[in-house]
Design a protein around this motif. Structure first.
Motif, PDB file in Angstrom:
ATOM      1  N   ILE A 152       0.803  -1.310  -0.031  1.00  0.00           N
ATOM      2  CA  ILE A 152       0.005  -0.050  -0.066  1.00  0.00           C
ATOM      3  C   ILE A 152       0.834   1.323  -0.031  1.00  0.00           C
ATOM      4  O   ILE A 152       0.577   2.236  -0.900  1.00  0.00           O
ATOM      5  N   HIS A 153       1.891   1.126   0.819  1.00  0.00           N
ATOM      6  CA  HIS A 153       2.879   2.441   1.015  1.00  0.00           C
ATOM      7  C   HIS A 153       3.499   2.764  -0.409  1.00  0.00           C
ATOM      8  O   HIS A 153       3.633   3.739  -0.957  1.00  0.00           O
ATOM      9  N   LYS A 154       4.130   1.561  -0.662  1.00  0.00           N
ATOM     10  CA  LYS A 154       4.820   1.489  -1.925  1.00  0.00           C
ATOM     11  C   LYS A 154       4.051   2.032  -3.111  1.00  0.00           C
ATOM     12  O   LYS A 154       4.725   2.760  -4.141  1.00  0.00           O
ATOM     13  N   LYS A 155       2.861   1.443  -3.289  1.00  0.00           N
ATOM     14  CA  LYS A 155       1.964   1.972  -4.527  1.00  0.00           C
ATOM     15  C   LYS A 155       1.711   3.279  -4.608  1.00  0.00           C
ATOM     16  O   LYS A 155       1.545   3.958  -5.592  1.00  0.00           O
ATOM     17  N   MET A 156       1.308   3.846  -3.371  1.00  0.00           N
ATOM     18  CA  MET A 156       0.915   5.434  -3.207  1.00  0.00           C
ATOM     19  C   MET A 156       2.145   6.186  -3.615  1.00  0.00           C
ATOM     20  O   MET A 156       2.102   7.182  -4.305  1.00  0.00           O
ATOM     21  N   ALA A 157       3.489   5.658  -3.154  1.00  0.00           N
ATOM     22  CA  ALA A 157       4.542   6.316  -3.593  1.00  0.00           C
ATOM     23  C   ALA A 157       4.859   6.213  -5.147  1.00  0.00           C
ATOM     24  O   ALA A 157       5.467   7.413  -5.681  1.00  0.00           O
ATOM     25  N   GLU A 158       4.625   5.228  -5.664  1.00  0.00           N
ATOM     26  CA  GLU A 158       4.710   4.943  -7.133  1.00  0.00           C
ATOM     27  C   GLU A 158       3.805   6.081  -7.911  1.00  0.00           C
ATOM     28  O   GLU A 158       4.111   6.793  -8.736  1.00  0.00           O
ATOM     29  N   VAL A 174     -13.481   4.460  -1.100  1.00  0.00           N
ATOM     30  CA  VAL A 174     -13.433   4.083   0.410  1.00  0.00           C
ATOM     31  C   VAL A 174     -12.774   2.541   0.181  1.00  0.00           C
ATOM     32  O   VAL A 174     -13.564   1.749  -0.542  1.00  0.00           O
ATOM     33  N   ILE A 175     -11.655   2.430   0.677  1.00  0.00           N
ATOM     34  CA  ILE A 175     -11.062   1.081   0.635  1.00  0.00           C
ATOM     35  C   ILE A 175     -10.835   0.596   2.145  1.00  0.00           C
ATOM     36  O   ILE A 175     -10.097   0.906   2.995  1.00  0.00           O
ATOM     37  N   ASN A 176     -11.758  -0.289   2.677  1.00  0.00           N
ATOM     38  CA  ASN A 176     -11.678  -0.988   3.953  1.00  0.00           C
ATOM     39  C   ASN A 176     -12.525  -2.210   4.195  1.00  0.00           C
ATOM     40  O   ASN A 176     -13.290  -2.635   3.169  1.00  0.00           O
ATOM     41  N   LYS A 177     -11.976  -2.793   4.920  1.00  0.00           N
ATOM     42  CA  LYS A 177     -12.780  -4.213   5.453  1.00  0.00           C
ATOM     43  C   LYS A 177     -14.271  -3.965   5.818  1.00  0.00           C
ATOM     44  O   LYS A 177     -14.865  -5.095   5.455  1.00  0.00           O
ATOM     45  N   GLU A 178     -14.358  -2.814   6.442  1.00  0.00           N
ATOM     46  CA  GLU A 178     -15.742  -2.707   6.723  1.00  0.00           C
ATOM     47  C   GLU A 178     -16.291  -1.265   6.086  1.00  0.00           C
ATOM     48  O   GLU A 178     -15.591  -0.553   5.955  1.00  0.00           O
ATOM     49  N   GLY A 225      -6.673  -3.429   2.180  1.00  0.00           N
ATOM     50  CA  GLY A 225      -5.980  -2.573   1.369  1.00  0.00           C
ATOM     51  C   GLY A 225      -4.815  -3.194   0.674  1.00  0.00           C
ATOM     52  O   GLY A 225      -4.555  -2.994  -0.558  1.00  0.00           O
ATOM     53  N   GLU A 226      -4.242  -4.220   1.257  1.00  0.00           N
ATOM     54  CA  GLU A 226      -2.940  -4.634   0.572  1.00  0.00           C
ATOM     55  C   GLU A 226      -3.556  -5.547  -0.443  1.00  0.00           C
ATOM     56  O   GLU A 226      -2.621  -5.720  -1.635  1.00  0.00           O
ATOM     57  N   ASN A 227      -4.736  -5.990  -0.682  1.00  0.00           N
ATOM     58  CA  ASN A 227      -5.087  -6.965  -1.585  1.00  0.00           C
ATOM     59  C   ASN A 227      -5.583  -5.856  -2.823  1.00  0.00           C
ATOM     60  O   ASN A 227      -5.259  -6.327  -3.976  1.00  0.00           O
ATOM     61  N   PHE A 228      -6.108  -4.757  -2.440  1.00  0.00           N
ATOM     62  CA  PHE A 228      -6.479  -3.873  -3.614  1.00  0.00           C
ATOM     63  C   PHE A 228      -5.319  -3.226  -4.327  1.00  0.00           C
ATOM     64  O   PHE A 228      -5.174  -3.155  -5.391  1.00  0.00           O
TER      65      PHE A 228
END
Length: 232
Positions: A81-87, A206-210, A225-228
């Motif tokens: 998640i952190h890495k894709k946002m940085a990309e 919104v990306i969230n489990k609930e 989030g990591e799956n998305f």
């Protein structure tokens, strides 16, 4: 019919200016517990808000110190998640407003990060004001130079937020064409209230489990989030 995940990914790909609003669920894949789940930091703890309050720091600094030390995970690494946002920051205007105090967005290389509640890794002596390394703070809560009590520069209960952080976050939200909320119950105010400053025609994802309580129209992708972000 295109599914919600594909729809959300396409919106992010087409966007030119994105603000990500992130919470504890973004860092759980890095091995950092959240706060309120069954495996969270607060589970089984009586009155955790007191333990992370300004009052506790002043009245019982040793109690505060023993509790706050549990929040440190210095070996944790940025996840997908952190890495894709940085990309995404390399090709788009991206701002990240995070509730997290772990600095992982910064470690991942995102250039525009507002740590809304401060950082565990910015420690200083309350007596002399000198910066102190995290490794020194982990060994002892007293400053070796002057004997003052060290604290992390995080916003505790009963303390005010940084005005500059608020202003920056509002400015970013007012210009973004997409606001993407990731890994948070969105119940902590005033962080959640920032959404009211978004540009009226911006899209909200919104990306969230609930599901979260959000009055604004939004696209909900109910998954980790990591799956998305692995699919972006």
């Amino acid at each position: 019919m295109i599914d919600l995940e594909e729809q959300a990914i396409e919106i992010l790909k087409q966007a030119k200016n994105i603000v990500f609003m992130t919470g504890a669920g973004v860092s759980t894949a890095s091995g950092i517990p959240d706060y309120r789940s069954m495996t969270g930091v607060y589970h089984g703890v009586d009155n955790p808000e007191y333990l992370l309050s300004h009052t506790c720091l002043k009245r019982e600094p040793d109690v505060f110190y023993q509790f706050v030390k549990q929040l440190y995970h210095p070996s944790a690494k940025p996840n997908v998640i952190h890495k894709k946002m940085a990309e995404l920051s390399q090709t788009k205007q991206v701002g990240i407003v995070t509730q997290n105090i772990d600095d992982l967005h910064i470690k991942a290389g995102s250039p525009n990060v507002v740590s809304f509640h401060g950082s565990l890794y910015d420690c200083y002596c309350q007596k002399c004001g000198q910066s102190v390394s995290v490794s020194d703070y982990m060994q002892i809560m007293y400053h070796k130079e002057c004997g003052g009590i060290i604290r992390p520069n995080v916003v505790l209960y009963e303390e005010g937020l940084s005005e500059s952080n608020i202003e920056t976050a509002i400015s970013w939200l007012s210009q973004a064409d997409v606001v993407c909320i990731v890994g948070t119950t969105f119940q902590v105010y005033p962080f959640s209230g920032l959404i009211h400053y978004r540009k009226p025609d911006s899209q909200v994802i919104v990306i969230n489990k609930e599901p979260i309580s959000l009055m604004e129209p939004h696209l909900l992708v109910q998954q980790k989030g990591e799956n998305f972000f692995s699919n972006i």
